[in-house]
Design a protein around this motif. Structure first.
Motif, PDB file in Angstrom:
ATOM      1  N   GLY A 122       0.804  -1.207   0.000  1.00 28.57           N
ATOM      2  CA  GLY A 122       0.000   0.000   0.000  1.00 28.57           C
ATOM      3  C   GLY A 122       0.841   1.263   0.000  1.00 28.57           C
ATOM      4  O   GLY A 122       2.029   1.241   0.314  1.00 28.57           O
ATOM      5  N   THR A 123       0.200   2.375  -0.363  1.00 26.32           N
ATOM      6  CA  THR A 123       0.863   3.667  -0.362  1.00 26.32           C
ATOM      7  C   THR A 123       0.281   4.559   0.727  1.00 26.32           C
ATOM      8  O   THR A 123      -0.944   4.639   0.871  1.00 26.32           O
ATOM      9  N   ARG A 137      -8.038   3.942  -7.784  1.00 23.15           N
ATOM     10  CA  ARG A 137      -6.695   3.556  -7.337  1.00 23.15           C
ATOM     11  C   ARG A 137      -6.434   2.087  -7.651  1.00 23.15           C
ATOM     12  O   ARG A 137      -7.139   1.210  -7.146  1.00 23.15           O
ATOM     13  N   ASP A 143      -3.966  -0.458  -0.198  1.00 26.13           N
ATOM     14  CA  ASP A 143      -4.041   0.814   0.519  1.00 26.13           C
ATOM     15  C   ASP A 143      -5.015   0.724   1.687  1.00 26.13           C
ATOM     16  O   ASP A 143      -4.733   1.173   2.800  1.00 26.13           O
TER      17      ASP A 143
END
Length: 250
Positions: A122-123, A137, A143
């Motif tokens: 994830g970011t 996304r 995420d």
């Protein structure tokens, strides 16, 4: 005997956890997104001390779920098990709903959030996030699991009277995981059940048997994504969720 509320407990890992807890003699309150889904719980539904219905993809319905739990609480533990892998509601179900329920329900002694090993992909970039449309996304699922794992850590640091932990149940063959999932379904619910009910004299943690702020896989503590334990990211996440929902964690 503990009283435990489990979201998404009409099937899959949630139902398995509910069944295991009942076999241990605990009181369990089930949750499903609708009454039709609740019927899937079969005999476990009949053994539950209560049931709650509401679609966690919708903030207003999630608020009503929190209100319904008041009839059965307070709870010794809450397991935020409900989750989805695809569709526009990934953030709503996997991250927003656990946040809203955590903020609005009476504080339990223990709270467990279901994460995933995929959270490491994830970011932590929250800029411009659309909580209602995960489709924008490509890493939405990862995420969402990063965010809920950070939420667990944030609760642990802000609420010292509550044991808060995140669990990776593995990639198991549930409706969401698919039939080809390689991990053991029988082990998928064990860690969250243990964290929700374990004896405080358990030696898993040296600080008087207390366990909080951990990320777990098969009853072993693991290192999460670095952002999970980043206080600045935790604060940014909570602020973003409060702006979106109008609900403060407190």
């Amino acid at each position: 005997m503990a009283r435990i509320f489990i979201t998404g407990s009409a099937g899959g890992l949630g139902l398995n956890a509910a069944r295991a807890l009942m076999q241990q003699g605990h009181d369990v309150v089930l949750h499903a997104r609708n009454t039709s889904r609740l019927a899937d719980a079969g005999a476990v539904r009949e053994q539950a001390v209560g049931t709650v219905v509401g679609d966690l993809a919708d903030v207003a319905e999630t608020v009503r779920v929190a209100e319904q739990t008041g009839e059965y609480g307070p709870f010794d533990a809450v397991i935020h098990n409900a989750g989805v892998y695809s569709g526009s509601g990934i953030f709503s179900v996997n991250t927003v709903a656990p946040y809203v329920l955590t903020a609005l329900m009476a504080r339990p002694r223990r709270v467990v959030y279901i994460s995933s090993g995929m959270h490491r992909s994830g970011t932590p970039d929250l800029e411009g996030i659309d909580w209602t449309n995960a489709g924008v996304r490509p890493t939405a699922y990862s995420d969402s699991k990063l965010y809920v794992t950070a939420l667990s850590a944030a609760v642990a640091s802000r609420w010292p009277d509550v044991e808060s932990n995140a669990v990776d149940p593995g990639w198991v063959p549930t409706r969401m995981g698919g039939r080809s999932a390689p991990d053991d379904l029988e082990l998928g619910h064990v860690t969250q059940v243990w964290l929700a009910t374990r004896d405080s004299s358990d030696s898993a943690d040296s600080a008087g048997g207390r366990v909080s702020g951990g990320y777990w896989f098969h009853q072993q503590r693991r290192e999460p994504h670095p952002a999970v334990e980043d206080a600045a990211f935790q604060a940014e996440l909570l602020e973003a969720l409060e702006r979106h929902t109008g609900v403060a964690l407190g």
